[in-house]
Design a protein around this motif. Structure first.
Motif, PDB file in Angstrom:
ATOM      1  N   ASN A 162       0.824  -1.214   0.000  1.00 32.66           N
ATOM      2  CA  ASN A 162       0.000   0.000   0.000  1.00 32.66           C
ATOM      3  C   ASN A 162       0.857   1.263   0.000  1.00 32.66           C
ATOM      4  O   ASN A 162       1.565   1.536   0.957  1.00 32.66           O
ATOM      5  N   PRO A 163       0.790   2.070  -1.081  1.00 34.69           N
ATOM      6  CA  PRO A 163       1.600   3.287  -1.158  1.00 34.69           C
ATOM      7  C   PRO A 163       1.076   4.419  -0.275  1.00 34.69           C
ATOM      8  O   PRO A 163       1.781   5.391  -0.035  1.00 34.69           O
ATOM      9  N   TYR A 164      -0.133   4.292   0.208  1.00 32.77           N
ATOM     10  CA  TYR A 164      -0.718   5.324   1.051  1.00 32.77           C
ATOM     11  C   TYR A 164      -0.392   5.106   2.526  1.00 32.77           C
ATOM     12  O   TYR A 164      -0.298   6.060   3.290  1.00 32.77           O
ATOM     13  N   TYR A 165      -0.239   3.835   2.924  1.00 28.90           N
ATOM     14  CA  TYR A 165       0.039   3.478   4.311  1.00 28.90           C
ATOM     15  C   TYR A 165       1.195   2.489   4.412  1.00 28.90           C
ATOM     16  O   TYR A 165       1.120   1.496   5.133  1.00 28.90           O
ATOM     17  N   ALA A 166       2.274   2.715   3.714  1.00 30.38           N
ATOM     18  CA  ALA A 166       3.369   1.746   3.652  1.00 30.38           C
ATOM     19  C   ALA A 166       3.962   1.415   5.009  1.00 30.38           C
ATOM     20  O   ALA A 166       4.380   0.292   5.245  1.00 30.38           O
ATOM     21  N   THR A 167       3.996   2.366   5.898  1.00 28.74           N
ATOM     22  CA  THR A 167       4.594   2.119   7.200  1.00 28.74           C
ATOM     23  C   THR A 167       3.560   1.584   8.190  1.00 28.74           C
ATOM     24  O   THR A 167       3.802   0.603   8.875  1.00 28.74           O
ATOM     25  N   ALA A 168       2.400   2.200   8.245  1.00 33.19           N
ATOM     26  CA  ALA A 168       1.389   1.838   9.233  1.00 33.19           C
ATOM     27  C   ALA A 168       0.592   0.586   8.859  1.00 33.19           C
ATOM     28  O   ALA A 168       0.343  -0.264   9.712  1.00 33.19           O
ATOM     29  N   MET A 169       0.181   0.485   7.593  1.00 35.57           N
ATOM     30  CA  MET A 169      -0.674  -0.636   7.171  1.00 35.57           C
ATOM     31  C   MET A 169      -0.305  -1.066   5.754  1.00 35.57           C
ATOM     32  O   MET A 169      -1.107  -0.960   4.833  1.00 35.57           O
ATOM     33  N   LYS A 170       0.884  -1.567   5.595  1.00 33.06           N
ATOM     34  CA  LYS A 170       1.413  -1.939   4.279  1.00 33.06           C
ATOM     35  C   LYS A 170       0.523  -2.930   3.540  1.00 33.06           C
ATOM     36  O   LYS A 170       0.421  -2.891   2.330  1.00 33.06           O
ATOM     37  N   ARG A 171      -0.134  -3.809   4.232  1.00 34.01           N
ATOM     38  CA  ARG A 171      -0.945  -4.861   3.600  1.00 34.01           C
ATOM     39  C   ARG A 171      -2.432  -4.543   3.572  1.00 34.01           C
ATOM     40  O   ARG A 171      -3.239  -5.416   3.275  1.00 34.01           O
ATOM     41  N   CYS A 172      -2.812  -3.304   3.854  1.00 38.60           N
ATOM     42  CA  CYS A 172      -4.221  -2.922   3.824  1.00 38.60           C
ATOM     43  C   CYS A 172      -4.674  -2.767   2.381  1.00 38.60           C
ATOM     44  O   CYS A 172      -4.105  -1.993   1.622  1.00 38.60           O
ATOM     45  N   GLY A 173      -5.671  -3.515   1.996  1.00 36.10           N
ATOM     46  CA  GLY A 173      -6.219  -3.387   0.655  1.00 36.10           C
ATOM     47  C   GLY A 173      -6.630  -4.718   0.073  1.00 36.10           C
ATOM     48  O   GLY A 173      -6.599  -5.752   0.746  1.00 36.10           O
ATOM     49  N   GLU A 174      -7.011  -4.666  -1.191  1.00 39.68           N
ATOM     50  CA  GLU A 174      -7.471  -5.849  -1.901  1.00 39.68           C
ATOM     51  C   GLU A 174      -7.269  -5.651  -3.396  1.00 39.68           C
ATOM     52  O   GLU A 174      -7.164  -4.521  -3.868  1.00 39.68           O
ATOM     53  N   VAL A 175      -7.246  -6.760  -4.120  1.00 36.46           N
ATOM     54  CA  VAL A 175      -7.197  -6.695  -5.574  1.00 36.46           C
ATOM     55  C   VAL A 175      -8.613  -6.396  -6.043  1.00 36.46           C
ATOM     56  O   VAL A 175      -9.544  -7.120  -5.710  1.00 36.46           O
ATOM     57  N   ARG A 176      -8.768  -5.330  -6.792  1.00 36.44           N
ATOM     58  CA  ARG A 176     -10.086  -4.950  -7.308  1.00 36.44           C
ATOM     59  C   ARG A 176     -10.303  -5.433  -8.728  1.00 36.44           C
ATOM     60  O   ARG A 176     -11.410  -5.718  -9.137  1.00 36.44           O
ATOM     61  N   GLU A 177      -9.230  -5.483  -9.481  1.00 33.57           N
ATOM     62  CA  GLU A 177      -9.351  -5.784 -10.903  1.00 33.57           C
ATOM     63  C   GLU A 177      -7.999  -6.276 -11.416  1.00 33.57           C
ATOM     64  O   GLU A 177      -6.969  -5.893 -10.907  1.00 33.57           O
ATOM     65  N   GLN A 178      -8.050  -7.119 -12.404  1.00 31.76           N
ATOM     66  CA  GLN A 178      -6.832  -7.564 -13.067  1.00 31.76           C
ATOM     67  C   GLN A 178      -6.938  -7.119 -14.518  1.00 31.76           C
ATOM     68  O   GLN A 178      -7.951  -7.343 -15.167  1.00 31.76           O
ATOM     69  N   ILE A 179      -5.892  -6.460 -14.999  1.00 35.91           N
ATOM     70  CA  ILE A 179      -5.863  -6.013 -16.387  1.00 35.91           C
ATOM     71  C   ILE A 179      -4.811  -6.847 -17.107  1.00 35.91           C
ATOM     72  O   ILE A 179      -3.629  -6.762 -16.780  1.00 35.91           O
ATOM     73  N   ALA A 180      -5.275  -7.643 -18.043  1.00 33.33           N
ATOM     74  CA  ALA A 180      -4.341  -8.472 -18.812  1.00 33.33           C
ATOM     75  C   ALA A 180      -3.581  -7.585 -19.782  1.00 33.33           C
ATOM     76  O   ALA A 180      -4.173  -6.747 -20.449  1.00 33.33           O
ATOM     77  N   THR A 181      -2.281  -7.736 -19.814  1.00 31.86           N
ATOM     78  CA  THR A 181      -1.476  -6.984 -20.761  1.00 31.86           C
ATOM     79  C   THR A 181      -1.479  -7.737 -22.088  1.00 31.86           C
ATOM     80  O   THR A 181      -1.795  -8.924 -22.145  1.00 31.86           O
ATOM     81  N   ARG A 182      -1.161  -7.025 -23.146  1.00 29.04           N
ATOM     82  CA  ARG A 182      -1.203  -7.648 -24.465  1.00 29.04           C
ATOM     83  C   ARG A 182       0.190  -8.092 -24.897  1.00 29.04           C
ATOM     84  O   ARG A 182       1.185  -7.564 -24.399  1.00 29.04           O
ATOM     85  N   MET A 183       0.238  -9.042 -25.770  1.00 25.74           N
ATOM     86  CA  MET A 183       1.516  -9.539 -26.290  1.00 25.74           C
ATOM     87  C   MET A 183       2.204  -8.425 -27.060  1.00 25.74           C
ATOM     88  O   MET A 183       1.580  -7.715 -27.811  1.00 25.74           O
ATOM     89  N   LYS A 184       3.475  -8.287 -26.826  1.00 30.00           N
ATOM     90  CA  LYS A 184       4.241  -7.248 -27.513  1.00 30.00           C
ATOM     91  C   LYS A 184       4.660  -7.726 -28.871  1.00 30.00           C
ATOM     92  O   LYS A 184       4.896  -8.845 -29.130  1.00 30.00           O
TER      93      LYS A 184
END
Length: 184
Positions: A162-184
């Motif tokens: 978590n970039p907003y709470y890296a020190t206090a709550m680094k693991r606070c959050g969840e995966v909301r969406e996965q964006i598949a990248t395309r083949m280069k």
């Protein structure tokens, strides 16, 4: 044809044409927007610079040294200079948000990072980067950020940093969406 022109204008440093992002099974997606092709030169470079910045903000810092958003602001400004229409607006919004972090203490950078993240998430939703950036990208969400208003950010893996709470709550959050990248 558009890809070739964009690559020529950008010096061949990662101009891509794309469409709507592909989501994985079970991933939550935003309400459907009209599908338009958007060309943003240097998209991969923008996302790589963003991921580097997000990673630094997501680390526990030994001191309060601010991060340097210069690379992200510069590559997004370069992309905006080579783009037009919606693509220009997307890249310029990333550049402006990143430039807004310059010279601020890290606590203020964390607060301002929400604008950077929102701009980059909008960019990758309009134009999926190549798999040279990451196999998939993950849209993460911290429900507690900014007085429980919540905030998004992108990562190239599912391990919360978590970039907003890296020190206090680094693991606070969840995966909301996965964006598949395309083949280069």
């Amino acid at each position: 044809m558009k890809e070739a022109v964009a690559k020529h204008l950008s010096g061949g440093l990662g101009a891509y044409a794309g469409g709507a992002p592909a989501a994985s099974k079970g991933a939550t997606t935003s309400p459907a927007a009209p599908v338009t092709k958007v060309v943003v030169p240097h998209t991969d470079d923008i996302v790589k610079a963003y991921l580097s910045l997000a990673k630094k903000l997501g680390e526990r810092q030994a001191d309060q040294t601010p991060v340097d958003p210069g690379r992200l602001a510069d590559v997004a400004a370069l992309a905006a200079g080579h783009a037009s229409g919606e693509a220009k607006a997307l890249a310029q919004s990333v550049s402006d948000a990143a430039a807004g972090l310059k010279g601020k203490p890290i606590a203020e950078q964390r607060k301002g990072f929400i604008a950077v993240s929102d701009a980059v998430v909008a960019l990758v939703r309009a134009l999926t980067p190549s798999d040279a950036v990451a196999p998939p990208l993950f849209v993460m969400h911290c429900p507690m950020a900014f007085d429980d208003k919540g905030a998004l950010w992108l990562q190239d893996d599912e391990t919360l940093a978590n970039p907003y709470y890296a020190t206090a709550m680094k693991r606070c959050g969840e995966v909301r969406e996965q964006i598949a990248t395309r083949m280069k």
